[in-house]
Design a protein around this motif. Structure first.
Motif: not given
Length: 284
Positions: A212-216, A247-269
């Motif tokens: 949260s302290t980093l530039p946008e 947190e930047v969004a004041k939420s842990y956004e676990l749905d987005r966490v799962a979406l991004v990490l899942g996308a990296w699994v597929l993208g990495g493959l």
């Protein structure tokens, strides 16, 4: 030699089974045992890998002590969660460098002349980094619980979150590492080529500096990569509602966490299948 050992195990298993070769998974397990023994025989390297995050936790936790105002969360607790993410992401660094060296010194070429299935080589590598990441996580959590008052999750739901964040994170990191192993021009340059972006990612993904302290604009860059989301997922497990304001969004956004990490699994493959090279550049 490691490839000779794996080939001998494969041949011996085939002889005892009446000539039928074992499955790629079974051979991969034999390869994993070899890879793990080689890892721990390099004592200097193994000690550095396990000690580095602990040393960084002690240094940063000492320099930036105290609590975040109005949260009850200490700086050290945030560092433990962030370093857990960095520990999982070391799968990227370990595989990218290790495979580049194997390609340069001819290990991959020699393995091609053995009964070892190609998939078994990657199973062995992945199992080794999974083990080292698990040991690193256990060490960090033990120190966090014992010395930095890291809250122990009381419900099974948080531990389930820890499990899927770690599982998606290490798979995505490992696949990305396999793909990145083709970037260095030689095995000697692999450490420099791979380590620099990994270090940069740690500083912009909330490992050493609260996100949260980093530039946008830095947060936007970090959001394209898995490390930021792994750290965020681990903070949700160990900091809970007390850490939401960090947190930047004041939420842990676990749905987005799962979406991004899942996308990296597929993208990495996809990256692995399209960019991986079995031969060094000098071999064409």
């Amino acid at each position: 030699m490691s490839e000779s050992t794996t080939a001998a195990v494969t041949a011996d298993t085939a002889r005892r089974g009446g000539g039928e070769l074992p499955s790629a998974l079974r051979i991969g397990w034999a390869r994993a045992v070899v890879e793990t023994k080689m890892f721990f025989r390099e004592k200097d390297s193994a000690i550095f890998i396990f000690a580095f995050p602990i040393i960084m936790l002690i240094i940063f936790g000492t320099i930036f002590s105290g609590q975040f105002e109005g949260t009850g969360v200490t700086v050290s607790q945030v560092y433990v969660a962030g370093l857990l993410g960095a520990g999982v992401m070391t799968a990227f660094q370990s595989l990218a460098i290790g495979i580049a060296v194997d390609r340069e010194d001819g290990t991959l070429k020699r393995l091609a002349g053995t009964p070892l299935p190609r998939s078994s080589y990657f199973i062995g590598k992945a199992a080794q980094v999974l083990l080292s990441s698990a040991i690193q996580a256990v060490l960090l959590l033990a120190i966090g619980f014992a010395f930095y008052d890291l809250p122990v999750p009381a419900d099974a739901g948080r531990w389930m979150t820890f499990a899927w964040v770690a599982l998606l994170g290490i798979n995505g990191s490992a696949l990305l590492g396999v793909a990145a192993s083709s970037l260095p021009r030689s095995g000697r340059s692999a450490a420099a080529v791979v380590t620099m972006p990994f270090v940069v990612l740690q500083f912009i993904s909330g490992v050493y500096i609260p996100i949260s302290t980093l530039p946008e604009w830095l947060v936007r860059i970090a959001s394209f990569f898995p490390l930021k989301w792994m750290c965020q997922g681990f903070r949700s497990v160990f900091l809970g509602d007390a850490g939401l304001s960090l947190e930047v969004a004041k939420s842990y956004e676990l749905d987005r966490v799962a979406l991004v990490l899942g996308a990296w699994v597929l993208g990495g493959l996809v990256l692995c299948l399209t960019t991986f090279r079995w031969k060094s550049r000098r071999d064409g």
